[in-house]
Design a protein around this motif. Structure first.
Motif: not given
Lengths: 213, 387
Positions: A188, A184, B189-190, B236, B208-210, A191
């Motif tokens: 990304d 992941k 997350q982000d 994401t 980002y944790d969906d 990132r």
């Protein structure tokens, strides 16, 4: 430096690594094989000639050309007559990246393997979006450097491939305990973009890529 | 879909766009650490109004114009409303930019009200007005991914890879101080994106944790709290956008949100729960009465699949009620609601930025009032599209 994460990795001999198909072999035969091996192990060859691409067809005039075994390693971004890129070419671009903790290349450690590289080109047009899928095999399943290695590969390819390529870097199935997490992160774009603005990280990556030039 | 204009804005990635709600101004954000403001005027070929530079050490990731004073529905007319812009950067700071009151404006006494409005618009969108840095806000630990003003312009939300959302309070007239009134750390997350409801203080964050999370302020103790989680995306969530209450297709009973994800889908979510303090509480299902703070959200639909790669941005038009999405595959897809809960693809453009990825899409109104789409891509260009 602290204790290496994998102190005793399996190492492949450079001569075992895959190169451009055997058809080039006959032409290259007159070059001493030991010399080839020695020069290849220096592994700075690959990018040296990319600017001389036009002369690539004239194979007899430059023996270095035959040693490196392919015409263009780094394709210019806006080059119109772009050659079709295949798995071997991707392999050549990333195989000589140095491992962050061993004085060896990713190919020597079998982190990158030709069979784990797939290039999906759209056959309709050379100007359409294409995809490169690379599965990397960490030397050990808890390798904390796997993300860094993946990032190094991505940076190398983003710099060398034309923008039409979508780069997908994944951990080879069942070779790392945090496979999904690393996959992941490596894919990304935001990132990755932010990581590439981190000078410290970029320094380490530059070190890894220094063996590519 | 037809290309009106392609502006070669930046030499590096263009990440984000924002249009001013009442002025024909468009702002960009780029990896080259700058933001550029254009006038959305086809007649004058989309001139550069200002280049905002030398304030960020890393990429400018997000931009958003402050909404008009009092909100767009009840604009304050007795105070001159100067445009302002917030920029969020990977260097973990937010910069606030604005212009000084143009000298000419002070000499307008005695003119007809309508003329004054017109002159205001011209002066406030003139390249002569100098944009300058008004504030630099620090607080986040790592890269800022998105910034968003609430509809009245007194609250600014920012989110970061540090997994937090900060809500900053300010005086929307002077923009002098930004006080952090809440830090929300519900995501694991982000956090990729934040956006406010266009007419109420309801905030949505994508991660980002969906998941997408929604936040409101408690009426009793003023604390900000998470009042809803949208689970459903399998990747994401990059962006979300609320339906405007004045948009065709909207209903008073329902709040709707559209989200775009790495899983290649675009989804619509809806909540029929009422805002706290409304008098219609007897109409609510009993399950809601016991937990007045929670909102009940459900997935209404998945829009027709039209992306081959991650979807990075989505925008819901206030004017036409249509939705537009863009992503890594370079497609722009426009969806329209066809009857109840049924969405169809109205238009699609492939290779909208050549072979490059498209990072942002917004609906905007050009100077002449025409609705258009603006997109920003990895090629550094801003493209404007007529439908």
């Amino acid at each position: 430096m602290s204790d290496p994460i994998n102190a005793n990795p399996v190492v492949l001999d450079v001569s075992q690594l895959p190169t451009r198909s055997k058809k080039d072999q006959t032409e290259a035969d007159f070059v001493d094989q030991n010399l080839v091996r020695n020069v290849l192990s220096l592994s700075f060859l690959e990018r040296k000639h990319y600017e001389e691409e036009e002369s690539a067809g004239d194979s007899g005039s430059d023996s270095d050309m035959q040693i490196s075994g392919d015409e263009s390693v780094c394709v210019d971004y806006f080059e119109e007559e772009e050659e079709e890129i295949d798995a071997q070419e991707i392999f050549d671009l990333i195989s000589s990246i140095s491992d962050p903790e061993h004085p060896l290349t990713l190919a020597q450690l079998a982190v990158v393997n030709l069979n784990d590289i797939e290039v999906k080109n759209d056959t309709r047009s050379k100007n359409s979006i294409a995809e490169v899928l690379i599965k990397i095999t960490p030397t050990i399943t808890h390798c904390s450097l796997a993300t860094l290695i993946g990032l190094g590969i991505r940076v190398r390819l983003e710099r060398c491939l034309p923008p039409r390529y979508r780069i997908n870097i994944r951990i080879k199935e069942n070779t790392h305990q945090s496979e999904n997490q690393i996959n992941k992160q490596l894919n990304d774009k935001e990132r990755v973009a932010a990581a590439c603005e981190n000078d410290q990280l970029l320094g380490v990556i530059s070190q890894m890529l220094s063996t590519c030039k | 879909m037809k290309l009106i204009k392609s502006i070669k804005s930046h030499n590096e990635k263009a990440w984000c766009l924002s249009q001013h709600q009442t002025l024909p101004l468009l702002a960009t954000a780029s990896t080259d650490k700058t933001s550029i403001i254009y006038k959305l005027s086809a007649a004058s070929d989309f001139p550069v109004i200002a280049k905002l530079e030398d304030s960020h050490k890393r990429s400018v990731r997000a931009v958003q114009f402050k909404p008009p004073l009092g909100g767009e529905s009840e604009p304050v007319s007795d105070i001159l409303d100067l445009p302002a812009l917030a920029c969020g950067s990977f260097d973990s700071t937010i910069s606030i930019w604005g212009i000084e009151e143009p000298d000419e404006l002070r000499e307008l006494d005695g003119e007809d009200e309508q003329d004054i409005q017109k002159i205001h618009k011209t002066l406030l969108t003139s390249p002569k007005s100098e944009w300058s840095l008004m504030a630099l806000i620090e607080g986040h630990e790592s890269e800022i991914k998105s910034v968003a003003w609430n509809y009245q312009g007194n609250l600014l939300a920012s989110c970061s890879r540090d997994k937090t959302i900060w809500i900053w309070e300010t005086d929307p007239e002077t923009l002098e101080e930004f006080d952090c009134i809440a830090v929300l750390n519900d995501h694991s997350q982000d956090i990729k994106h934040v956006t406010w409801h266009p007419t109420q203080n309801l905030l949505a964050s994508s991660s980002y944790d969906d998941t997408v999370r929604l936040y409101k302020q408690d009426e009793d103790d003023d604390e900000w709290a998470c009042v809803g989680i949208l689970n459903g995306h399998d990747g994401t969530v990059w962006c979300s956008s609320f339906e405007h209450s004045s948009s065709p297709g909207s209903s008073e009973e329902k709040v709707r949100l559209v989200s775009a994800s790495d899983d290649k889908t675009v989804r619509i979510w809806s909540s029929t729960s009422k805002e706290e303090g409304t008098t219609n509480s007897e109409k609510l299902p009993s399950s809601l009465k016991s937990q007045p703070k929670e909102m009940v959200w459900e997935e209404e639909t998945v829009l027709p699949i039209a992306h081959d790669y991650p979807v990075y941005s989505v925008s819901w038009s206030k004017t036409s009620g249509r939705i537009a999405s863009v992503g890594s595959d370079g497609n722009i897809v426009v969806y329209k609601e066809d009857g109840m809960k049924d969405w169809i693809i109205e238009d699609k453009m492939s290779y909208a930025h050549g072979v490059f990825e498209v990072n942002c899409v917004i609906w905007c109104l050009l100077e002449d009032g025409e609705e258009a789409l603006a997109t920003a891509g990895d090629d550094g260009s801003v493209n404007l599209w007529r439908l």
